[in-house]
Scaffold this motif. Structure first.
Motif, PDB file in Angstrom:
ATOM      1  N   TYR A   8      -4.570  24.681 -42.187  1.00 55.02           N
ATOM      2  CA  TYR A   8      -5.407  24.648 -40.992  1.00 55.02           C
ATOM      3  C   TYR A   8      -5.209  25.880 -40.118  1.00 55.02           C
ATOM      4  CZ  TYR A   8      -6.552  19.645 -41.699  1.00 55.02           C
ATOM      5  OH  TYR A   8      -7.011  18.442 -42.182  1.00 55.02           O
ATOM      6  N   TRP A   9      -3.997  26.461 -40.130  1.00 58.77           N
ATOM      7  CA  TRP A   9      -3.744  27.593 -39.239  1.00 58.77           C
ATOM      8  C   TRP A   9      -4.600  28.805 -39.601  1.00 58.77           C
ATOM      9  CZ3 TRP A   9      -1.404  26.789 -34.825  1.00 58.77           C
ATOM     10  CH2 TRP A   9      -0.578  25.666 -34.702  1.00 58.77           C
ATOM     11  N   LEU A  35      -1.195  20.661 -29.638  1.00 65.81           N
ATOM     12  CA  LEU A  35      -1.642  19.684 -30.628  1.00 65.81           C
ATOM     13  C   LEU A  35      -0.599  18.570 -30.724  1.00 65.81           C
ATOM     14  CD1 LEU A  35      -2.728  22.195 -33.440  1.00 65.81           C
ATOM     15  CD2 LEU A  35      -3.987  21.486 -31.387  1.00 65.81           C
ATOM     16  N   PHE A  36      -1.015  17.357 -30.394  1.00 68.03           N
ATOM     17  CA  PHE A  36      -0.094  16.216 -30.387  1.00 68.03           C
ATOM     18  C   PHE A  36      -0.562  15.160 -31.370  1.00 68.03           C
ATOM     19  CE2 PHE A  36       1.397  18.043 -26.480  1.00 68.03           C
ATOM     20  CZ  PHE A  36       2.665  17.517 -26.271  1.00 68.03           C
ATOM     21  N   GLY A  37       0.419  14.443 -31.937  1.00 69.12           N
ATOM     22  CA  GLY A  37       0.110  13.346 -32.841  1.00 69.12           C
ATOM     23  C   GLY A  37       1.053  12.183 -32.653  1.00 69.12           C
ATOM     24  N   SER A  49      -0.481  25.543 -15.693  1.00 68.49           N
ATOM     25  CA  SER A  49      -1.197  26.557 -16.462  1.00 68.49           C
ATOM     26  C   SER A  49      -2.486  25.953 -17.000  1.00 68.49           C
ATOM     27  CB  SER A  49      -0.328  27.031 -17.632  1.00 68.49           C
ATOM     28  OG  SER A  49      -0.034  25.932 -18.469  1.00 68.49           O
ATOM     29  N   PRO A  50      -3.454  26.783 -17.371  1.00 72.56           N
ATOM     30  CA  PRO A  50      -4.633  26.251 -18.060  1.00 72.56           C
ATOM     31  C   PRO A  50      -4.198  25.577 -19.353  1.00 72.56           C
ATOM     32  CG  PRO A  50      -4.996  28.520 -17.327  1.00 72.56           C
ATOM     33  CD  PRO A  50      -3.543  28.238 -17.155  1.00 72.56           C
ATOM     34  N   LEU A  51      -4.606  24.342 -19.569  1.00 71.09           N
ATOM     35  CA  LEU A  51      -4.070  23.554 -20.682  1.00 71.09           C
ATOM     36  C   LEU A  51      -5.141  22.666 -21.276  1.00 71.09           C
ATOM     37  CD1 LEU A  51      -1.601  22.433 -22.338  1.00 71.09           C
ATOM     38  CD2 LEU A  51      -1.310  20.766 -20.494  1.00 71.09           C
ATOM     39  N   ARG A  52      -5.198  22.650 -22.601  1.00 73.50           N
ATOM     40  CA  ARG A  52      -5.976  21.668 -23.347  1.00 73.50           C
ATOM     41  C   ARG A  52      -5.030  20.966 -24.311  1.00 73.50           C
ATOM     42  NH1 ARG A  52     -11.745  21.636 -23.668  1.00 73.50           N
ATOM     43  NH2 ARG A  52     -12.492  22.467 -21.660  1.00 73.50           N
ATOM     44  N   VAL A  53      -4.981  19.653 -24.250  1.00 76.87           N
ATOM     45  CA  VAL A  53      -4.177  18.861 -25.165  1.00 76.87           C
ATOM     46  C   VAL A  53      -5.124  18.183 -26.143  1.00 76.87           C
ATOM     47  CG1 VAL A  53      -2.588  16.922 -25.394  1.00 76.87           C
ATOM     48  CG2 VAL A  53      -2.341  18.519 -23.491  1.00 76.87           C
ATOM     49  N   VAL A  54      -4.905  18.410 -27.436  1.00 76.24           N
ATOM     50  CA  VAL A  54      -5.780  17.875 -28.477  1.00 76.24           C
ATOM     51  C   VAL A  54      -4.996  16.825 -29.250  1.00 76.24           C
ATOM     52  CG1 VAL A  54      -7.343  18.464 -30.369  1.00 76.24           C
ATOM     53  CG2 VAL A  54      -6.800  20.181 -28.623  1.00 76.24           C
ATOM     54  N   PRO A 106      -9.599  22.135 -37.760  1.00 78.41           N
ATOM     55  CA  PRO A 106      -9.622  23.463 -37.140  1.00 78.41           C
ATOM     56  C   PRO A 106     -10.839  23.724 -36.266  1.00 78.41           C
ATOM     57  CG  PRO A 106      -8.854  23.619 -39.400  1.00 78.41           C
ATOM     58  CD  PRO A 106      -9.296  22.207 -39.206  1.00 78.41           C
ATOM     59  N   ASP A 107     -11.996  23.209 -36.655  1.00 78.71           N
ATOM     60  CA  ASP A 107     -13.187  23.439 -35.832  1.00 78.71           C
ATOM     61  C   ASP A 107     -13.014  22.864 -34.430  1.00 78.71           C
ATOM     62  OD1 ASP A 107     -14.619  24.856 -37.698  1.00 78.71           O
ATOM     63  OD2 ASP A 107     -15.642  23.098 -38.512  1.00 78.71           O
ATOM     64  N   ARG A 108     -12.455  21.675 -34.357  1.00 77.17           N
ATOM     65  CA  ARG A 108     -12.252  21.057 -33.047  1.00 77.17           C
ATOM     66  C   ARG A 108     -11.265  21.858 -32.207  1.00 77.17           C
ATOM     67  NH1 ARG A 108      -9.496  15.135 -31.676  1.00 77.17           N
ATOM     68  NH2 ARG A 108      -9.478  15.446 -29.411  1.00 77.17           N
ATOM     69  N   VAL A 109     -10.171  22.291 -32.834  1.00 76.43           N
ATOM     70  CA  VAL A 109      -9.167  23.047 -32.092  1.00 76.43           C
ATOM     71  C   VAL A 109      -9.750  24.382 -31.632  1.00 76.43           C
ATOM     72  CG1 VAL A 109      -6.879  24.101 -32.214  1.00 76.43           C
ATOM     73  CG2 VAL A 109      -7.306  21.887 -33.318  1.00 76.43           C
ATOM     74  N   ALA A 110     -10.544  25.041 -32.485  1.00 74.40           N
ATOM     75  CA  ALA A 110     -11.178  26.302 -32.090  1.00 74.40           C
ATOM     76  C   ALA A 110     -12.111  26.090 -30.915  1.00 74.40           C
ATOM     77  CB  ALA A 110     -11.933  26.895 -33.277  1.00 74.40           C
TER      78      ALA A 110
END
Length: 344
Positions: free
Chosen positions: A202-203, A284-286, A297-302, A329-333
């Motif tokens: 995915y990276w 990225l959390f699971g 800070s500007p942050l997005r948690v997926v 990967p599309d969602r994270v991008a």
């Protein structure tokens, strides 16, 4: 712990590991420094992860725990010799809640010892115990709560790291040698628990999608122990990727990540450094509880809020780890691009 008319003049924080929790614990340091601006504040930590605090202006001293501390009688004796030589402290704060950290706190001469309540033995070694409390989705929540309990002051805020001038100079020299300009995308794929890993292919897919949108170059970050996995990930990365795995000392990591335009990583210390140096970060959390509030800070948690999450150290999926597998990967991008668009 202390009446308002007698503020502590010497404070020791005991948080010996791990890297991510030492980062989070800087909220406690911030709260103590604000409440007691003239106090002498020291921190006891293992030499590796503790290096992230090198040069922090809020600290008067970083005490490095000897290798093998408390391992066998010889280790206990060596550690006791080191800590018994420390001058008397008014407060010693065990910000870890382990039997080992309580023993270390007890080795230091102190008027009061406080720390986290836990199921670990050794509660009798402490004077005051406080729950690991706070709003569960707030970054660094238990350390922020502990700071409030000890000082009586307000929430000290999100974890923060302050790179030293010397670290910034070393990093700038390293970046010139690596032909990597500030403004790169830092990728942090590595962690010790498999249930927190994002799938290796995915990276590269993520990096190529971001490169198509004009982002890059990319820097892959990690420790020497991550070398084998890093080589597999690098096989799928775009050509404008710089391999920095194992190339950066822990004391220089905050200054390095501070130079990134964007940080993307799993639930690991390097990702948490991204938030602590106030860089736009996608986390990225699971299997672990995501922090979705309280960052500075500007942050997005997926993450996927699956019924089995957070499982922490006890996954029930038989190694499938759907929580991370299904973060595509599309969602994270998309999340990363949206974050950058929102960031001044």
């Amino acid at each position: 712990m202390n009446p308002p008319h007698a503020p502590p003049s010497r404070i020791l924080i005991v948080r010996i590991s791990a890297l991510g929790d030492i980062v989070f614990c800087t909220s406690l340091l911030e709260g103590l420094r604000r409440a007691f601006p003239d106090a002498y504040i020291a921190w006891l930590a293992q030499p590796g992860p503790g290096g992230v605090l090198d040069g922090d202006p809020r600290l008067n001293e970083l005490i490095r725990l000897p290798a093998g501390a408390l391992d066998g009688l010889a280790g206990v004796r060596e550690t006791h010799r080191l800590l018994s030589r420390e001058p008397h402290f008014d407060w010693v704060i065990d910000a870890q809640g382990l039997f080992k950290s309580r023993v270390l706190a007890r080795m230091v001469s102190a008027r009061r010892r406080a720390g986290f309540a836990s199921k670990e033995p050794g509660a009798f070694l402490m004077h005051d115990l406080h729950p690991k409390d706070g709003e569960p989705s707030t970054i660094g929540r238990e350390y922020r709560f502990l700071a409030q309990q000890l000082t009586g002051g307000p929430d000290p805020g999100a974890p923060r790291l302050v790179p030293s001038a010397a670290a910034r100079e070393r990093v700038d020299s390293m970046l010139r040698t690596a032909h990597l300009a500030p403004g790169f995308v830092a990728l942090c794929p590595f962690t010790t628990r498999p249930q927190k890993h994002w799938r290796e292919p995915y990276w590269g897919q993520l990096a190529r999608r971001l490169a198509e949108r004009g982002l890059g170059p990319f820097a892959l970050l990690g420790a020497p122990a991550d070398r084998e996995a890093a080589d597999r990930i690098l096989d799928g990365m775009p050509p404008n990727t710089v391999d920095l795995v194992g190339a950066t000392r822990v004391p220089d990591l905050p200054a390095l990540i501070e130079r990134a335009r964007l940080v993307i990583g799993v639930d690991t210390g390097l990702t948490h450094i991204g938030t602590a140096v106030r860089r736009p970060t996608v986390a990225l959390f699971g299997s672990t509880l995501p922090y979705t509030r309280g960052a500075a800070s500007p942050l997005r948690v997926v993450h996927h809020a699956l019924p089995c999450a957070p499982c922490k150290r006890k996954p029930t999926c038989g190694g499938e780890f759907m929580c991370m597998r299904d973060l595509k990967p599309d969602r994270v991008a998309d999340e990363a691009l949206a974050l950058l668009m929102e960031t001044p």
